[in-house]
Design a protein around this motif. Structure first.
Motif, PDB file in Angstrom:
ATOM      1  N   VAL A   1      26.692  41.904  43.008  1.00 52.48           N
ATOM      2  CA  VAL A   1      27.987  41.247  43.069  1.00 52.48           C
ATOM      3  C   VAL A   1      29.070  42.282  42.879  1.00 52.48           C
ATOM      4  CG1 VAL A   1      29.530  39.639  41.898  1.00 52.48           C
ATOM      5  CG2 VAL A   1      27.147  39.036  42.218  1.00 52.48           C
ATOM      6  N   VAL A   2      30.086  42.224  43.716  1.00 53.63           N
ATOM      7  CA  VAL A   2      31.243  43.082  43.562  1.00 53.63           C
ATOM      8  C   VAL A   2      32.460  42.196  43.355  1.00 53.63           C
ATOM      9  CG1 VAL A   2      32.686  44.849  44.607  1.00 53.63           C
ATOM     10  CG2 VAL A   2      30.241  44.802  45.103  1.00 53.63           C
ATOM     11  N   ALA A   3      33.160  42.377  42.258  1.00 55.60           N
ATOM     12  CA  ALA A   3      34.411  41.648  42.050  1.00 55.60           C
ATOM     13  C   ALA A   3      35.521  42.483  42.648  1.00 55.60           C
ATOM     14  CB  ALA A   3      34.650  41.428  40.566  1.00 55.60           C
ATOM     15  N   GLY A   4      36.208  41.939  43.662  1.00 56.09           N
ATOM     16  CA  GLY A   4      37.179  42.739  44.376  1.00 56.09           C
ATOM     17  C   GLY A   4      38.577  42.652  43.802  1.00 56.09           C
ATOM     18  N   GLY A   5      39.445  43.508  44.304  1.00 56.94           N
ATOM     19  CA  GLY A   5      40.835  43.490  43.900  1.00 56.94           C
ATOM     20  C   GLY A   5      41.053  44.150  42.555  1.00 56.94           C
ATOM     21  N   VAL A   6      42.321  44.199  42.151  1.00 59.63           N
ATOM     22  CA  VAL A   6      42.652  44.718  40.835  1.00 59.63           C
ATOM     23  C   VAL A   6      42.417  43.607  39.829  1.00 59.63           C
ATOM     24  CG1 VAL A   6      44.457  45.690  39.390  1.00 59.63           C
ATOM     25  CG2 VAL A   6      44.347  46.288  41.808  1.00 59.63           C
ATOM     26  N   GLY A   7      41.562  43.811  38.894  1.00 57.05           N
ATOM     27  CA  GLY A   7      41.127  42.726  38.014  1.00 57.05           C
ATOM     28  C   GLY A   7      40.029  41.951  38.705  1.00 57.05           C
ATOM     29  N   TYR A   8      39.491  40.962  38.045  1.00 58.67           N
ATOM     30  CA  TYR A   8      38.340  40.244  38.569  1.00 58.67           C
ATOM     31  C   TYR A   8      38.740  39.067  39.462  1.00 58.67           C
ATOM     32  CZ  TYR A   8      35.291  42.750  35.341  1.00 58.67           C
ATOM     33  OH  TYR A   8      34.592  43.701  34.671  1.00 58.67           O
ATOM     34  N   GLY A   9      39.845  38.446  39.173  1.00 54.45           N
ATOM     35  CA  GLY A   9      40.273  37.339  40.003  1.00 54.45           C
ATOM     36  C   GLY A   9      39.747  35.987  39.566  1.00 54.45           C
ATOM     37  N   GLY A  10      38.694  35.942  38.768  1.00 58.83           N
ATOM     38  CA  GLY A  10      38.170  34.682  38.233  1.00 58.83           C
ATOM     39  C   GLY A  10      37.619  33.757  39.279  1.00 58.83           C
ATOM     40  N   TYR A  11      36.874  34.269  40.251  1.00 51.00           N
ATOM     41  CA  TYR A  11      36.365  33.420  41.320  1.00 51.00           C
ATOM     42  C   TYR A  11      35.121  32.654  40.903  1.00 51.00           C
ATOM     43  CZ  TYR A  11      39.624  36.092  44.091  1.00 51.00           C
ATOM     44  OH  TYR A  11      40.760  36.689  44.565  1.00 51.00           O
TER      45      TYR A  11
ATOM     46  N   ALA B   1      26.191  37.410  38.301  1.00 51.71           N
ATOM     47  CA  ALA B   1      27.258  37.135  39.264  1.00 51.71           C
ATOM     48  C   ALA B   1      28.543  36.727  38.552  1.00 51.71           C
ATOM     49  CB  ALA B   1      26.813  36.048  40.233  1.00 51.71           C
ATOM     50  N   ALA B   2      28.420  35.837  37.574  1.00 50.41           N
ATOM     51  CA  ALA B   2      29.606  35.395  36.827  1.00 50.41           C
ATOM     52  C   ALA B   2      30.217  36.546  36.043  1.00 50.41           C
ATOM     53  CB  ALA B   2      29.210  34.250  35.881  1.00 50.41           C
ATOM     54  N   TRP B   3      29.352  37.366  35.446  1.00 50.44           N
ATOM     55  CA  TRP B   3      29.849  38.521  34.697  1.00 50.44           C
ATOM     56  C   TRP B   3      30.584  39.489  35.631  1.00 50.44           C
ATOM     57  CZ3 TRP B   3      25.936  42.698  32.568  1.00 50.44           C
ATOM     58  CH2 TRP B   3      26.655  43.759  32.001  1.00 50.44           C
ATOM     59  N   ALA B   4      29.959  39.819  36.770  1.00 50.75           N
ATOM     60  CA  ALA B   4      30.569  40.760  37.707  1.00 50.75           C
ATOM     61  C   ALA B   4      31.874  40.221  38.286  1.00 50.75           C
ATOM     62  CB  ALA B   4      29.590  41.082  38.835  1.00 50.75           C
ATOM     63  N   ALA B   5      31.973  38.890  38.394  1.00 55.64           N
ATOM     64  CA  ALA B   5      33.203  38.285  38.920  1.00 55.64           C
ATOM     65  C   ALA B   5      34.291  38.172  37.865  1.00 55.64           C
ATOM     66  CB  ALA B   5      32.887  36.899  39.473  1.00 55.64           C
ATOM     67  N   GLY B   6      33.976  38.604  36.629  1.00 59.74           N
ATOM     68  CA  GLY B   6      34.969  38.536  35.561  1.00 59.74           C
ATOM     69  C   GLY B   6      35.132  37.169  34.968  1.00 59.74           C
ATOM     70  N   GLU B   7      34.207  36.251  35.248  1.00 58.79           N
ATOM     71  CA  GLU B   7      34.291  34.881  34.733  1.00 58.79           C
ATOM     72  C   GLU B   7      33.543  34.810  33.401  1.00 58.79           C
ATOM     73  OE1 GLU B   7      32.727  32.706  38.082  1.00 58.79           O
ATOM     74  OE2 GLU B   7      34.728  32.507  38.936  1.00 58.79           O
ATOM     75  N   SER B   8      34.212  35.262  32.360  1.00 54.16           N
ATOM     76  CA  SER B   8      33.562  35.392  31.061  1.00 54.16           C
ATOM     77  C   SER B   8      33.094  34.057  30.498  1.00 54.16           C
ATOM     78  CB  SER B   8      34.505  36.084  30.063  1.00 54.16           C
ATOM     79  OG  SER B   8      35.731  35.389  29.954  1.00 54.16           O
ATOM     80  N   ASP B   9      33.897  33.002  30.670  1.00 55.30           N
ATOM     81  CA  ASP B   9      33.494  31.690  30.152  1.00 55.30           C
ATOM     82  C   ASP B   9      32.239  31.190  30.857  1.00 55.30           C
ATOM     83  OD1 ASP B   9      35.554  31.630  28.366  1.00 55.30           O
ATOM     84  OD2 ASP B   9      36.883  30.430  29.635  1.00 55.30           O
ATOM     85  N   LYS B  10      32.218  31.319  32.183  1.00 51.68           N
ATOM     86  CA  LYS B  10      31.052  30.841  32.932  1.00 51.68           C
ATOM     87  C   LYS B  10      29.813  31.642  32.571  1.00 51.68           C
ATOM     88  CE  LYS B  10      31.304  29.176  36.952  1.00 51.68           C
ATOM     89  NZ  LYS B  10      31.576  28.920  38.383  1.00 51.68           N
ATOM     90  N   ALA B  11      29.959  32.972  32.483  1.00 54.04           N
ATOM     91  CA  ALA B  11      28.822  33.805  32.117  1.00 54.04           C
ATOM     92  C   ALA B  11      28.330  33.464  30.721  1.00 54.04           C
ATOM     93  CB  ALA B  11      29.204  35.284  32.194  1.00 54.04           C
TER      94      ALA B  11
END
Length: 547
Positions: free
Chosen positions: A16-26, A68-78
């Motif tokens: 998983v690659v979280a794109g953009g500056v920051g994770y974006g929370g997708y 995937a959730a971690w890489a996407a910056g979705e800390s709550d979901k992870a």
């Protein structure tokens, strides 16, 4: 799927690659929930609670969802995909925000049972500078006790293998200036070349970086809970100008020490210059983590007979040429102590008992001291007043001072041969040999007093007769005793003492050895190494030859 995050197959595995500056929370997987609770974000009925071992399919799917959730910056979901979301959530958020990770590529490997290894390539960005932090870690999938769901067992080491409970990742301006540690001759000491010095260099920077005159840079580091240990630098984004800290280490001796301990899975060695107290080498196997050579606290076995022999001479119990009894066994308060293979020495001297490491001769020394009422305390008094053990050693980095507490009954007898409640490190035992060679205790130190404005511990010098007697006995052990084989080829003047220490239910005793040659003294301990001359002896000999 939104365009801000990309899902790909890399080398046959999920990434998983979280794109953009920051994770974006997708949200990569709609409806994915976790956590060891009964919370359900879907409108459907709660699925039947599962039980039994986690299946391979559950392991793969859970690891995929969590990473995937971690890489996407979705800390709550992870966090909800772990068995401890309350702890995991803030840690995952700190990874993103505190460590300033702007992008993460996480590639799982092949599961082994319920363990899933993975690699991380994290891009750290701060103050216009970006660098990649790469490392490997692993996670374990377990079944939630409440929900029955497969969940990631939460451990801080999932985020980074060096992360422990209470610690966190940080990126920013370093709290202290970087340092350049050098040896006694100005040779630079780096963690890469001298891996056992990694913890020491970190501590020197933490304690004395400001005094060394360097400037701070921008770094990523592991910050310990409440600053209990030195921060561990993981990545340097922008270097500061390092200050220089002079240590007492000798690069040549250090290299020999590091090579010597690598022969064993768990071993430590320390070397000291008797005439000054300067520490010339500190090495451990494994090299990273706990610095056992300086901070270890273990029974030193028969190396303690150096102190016991000094006490016997000081108390008028026996001199090196005195005839002492060495029977196969001796009883003390209902417990039977044995010599190795129940050997005995008939008509031998204290020197004979020392060079052959006769346990019973040293335990029988208790009897005359009992009449004086000092048999439970005399050994500790000698250790403290003549060898500096138990005093406040200001080494310059974290180090133990050794302990020879008052004892009673069977523990008193055991202490005379280095068992019971006595605890020492390789540094403490090396100092015993250094004290004998020098004729008096000089506190070991790694950096000069000027760093931290420290005061060194002091002890009374040995009397000339006691010092000469100890050197004679240690020389006998090194040339015609239990230490002779290991010390063969070590230059004279030399002396040594072997030791083995029984520890709990350990099947094989720990191997101890200490000795000196010229103006260098050293001691080593090898866990479960057996007799002192077999494992620890060659380690010490190699270090002494390097000096």
């Amino acid at each position: 799927m939104r365009s801000g995050a990309k899902v790909a197959i890399v080398g046959g595995v999920f990434a998983v690659v979280a794109g953009g500056v920051g994770y974006g929370g997708y949200n990569l997987w709609n409806g994915v929930t976790g956590g060891d609770s009964t919370v359900n974000t879907r409108s459907e009925a709660v699925p039947e609670k599962r039980s039994g071992p986690v299946t391979p399919e559950e392991t793969t799917a859970t690891a995929k969802d969590f990473l995937a959730a971690w890489a996407a910056g979705e800390s709550d979901k992870a966090a909800q995909l772990t068995n401890d979301p309350v702890t995991a959530g803030p840690a995952l958020l700190a990874y993103k925000e505190g460590a300033k990770v702007s992008k993460a590529v996480i590639v799982p490997g092949t599961p082994v049972g319920t363990k899933v290894p993975f690699t991380v390539k994290a891009t750290v960005s701060h103050e216009g500078v970006s660098k990649e932090l790469s490392y490997a870690s692993e996670l374990t999938v377990v079944r939630g006790t409440t929900t029955g769901r497969p969940l990631v067992r939460w451990l801080p080491a999932v985020l980074h293998p060096k992360l422990t409970a209470g610690a966190t990742l940080r990126t920013g301006t370093a709290k202290v200036a970087s340092v350049r540690a050098v040896d006694r001759n100005g040779v630079e000491l780096t963690k890469e070349k001298y891996s056992s010095l990694g913890v020491i260099i970190d501590t020197l920077r933490q304690r004395y970086g400001a005094e060394a005159g360097g400037t701070t840079g921008v770094e990523t580091w592991i910050e310990s809970d409440a600053g209990t240990v030195a921060d561990t630098t993981l990545l340097v984004l922008r270097k500061g100008r390092p200050g220089t800290i002079e240590t007492t280490i000798d690069a040549g001796v250090q290299a020999a020490a590091e090579k010597a301990v690598k022969a064993y899975s768990q071993a430590s060695v320390a070397a000291i210059e008797p005439s000054t107290g300067a520490i010339r080498a500190v090495a451990n196997s494994p090299a990273e983590g706990f610095n056992a050579a300086l901070e270890g606290a273990q029974a030193p076995g028969s190396t303690m007979k150096i102190v016991t022999a000094a006490m016997m001479m000081q108390q008028g119990v026996a001199m090196p040429g005195s005839t002492v009894k060495c029977p196969p066994t001796v009883q003390w308060d209902g417990y039977t102590f044995h010599n190795l293979e129940d050997f005995e020495i008939n008509g031998g001297t204290l020197t004979d008992s020392f060079r052959r490491s006769c346990n019973t001769a040293f335990i029988k020394a208790i009897t005359p001291l009992k009449a004086k009422g000092i048999h439970n305390t005399a050994l500790g008094t000698t250790a403290r007043d003549s060898f500096g053990i138990g005093l406040d050693w200001q080494v310059g980095v974290t180090a133990g001072d050794g302990s020879v507490p008052a004892s009673e009954s069977v523990e008193t007898a055991a202490s005379y041969i280095g068992q019971g409640k006595i605890t020492m490190s390789a540094l403490n035992v090396a100092s015993l040999s250094a004290t004998v060679k020098n004729g008096g205790f000089l506190q070991p130190y790694l950096v000069a007093k000027k760093y931290g404005d420290r005061e060194f511990a002091t002890a009374a010098p040995l009397s000339p007769g006691v010092a000469k007697g100890l050197r004679g006995m240690m020389n006998a052990a090194a040339t015609n005793g239990t230490a002779a084989e290991a010390m063969a080829g070590v230059p004279s003047p030399k002396g040594a003492k072997t030791g083995s220490a029984e520890v709990g239910n350990q099947a094989t005793s720990n191997s101890w050895f200490t000795g000196y040659s010229g103006d260098l003294a050293a001691a080593a301990v090898v866990q479960s190494g057996g007799h002192g001359g077999d494992a620890a002896g060659p380690v010490v000999a190699r270090v002494l030859k390097a000096g």
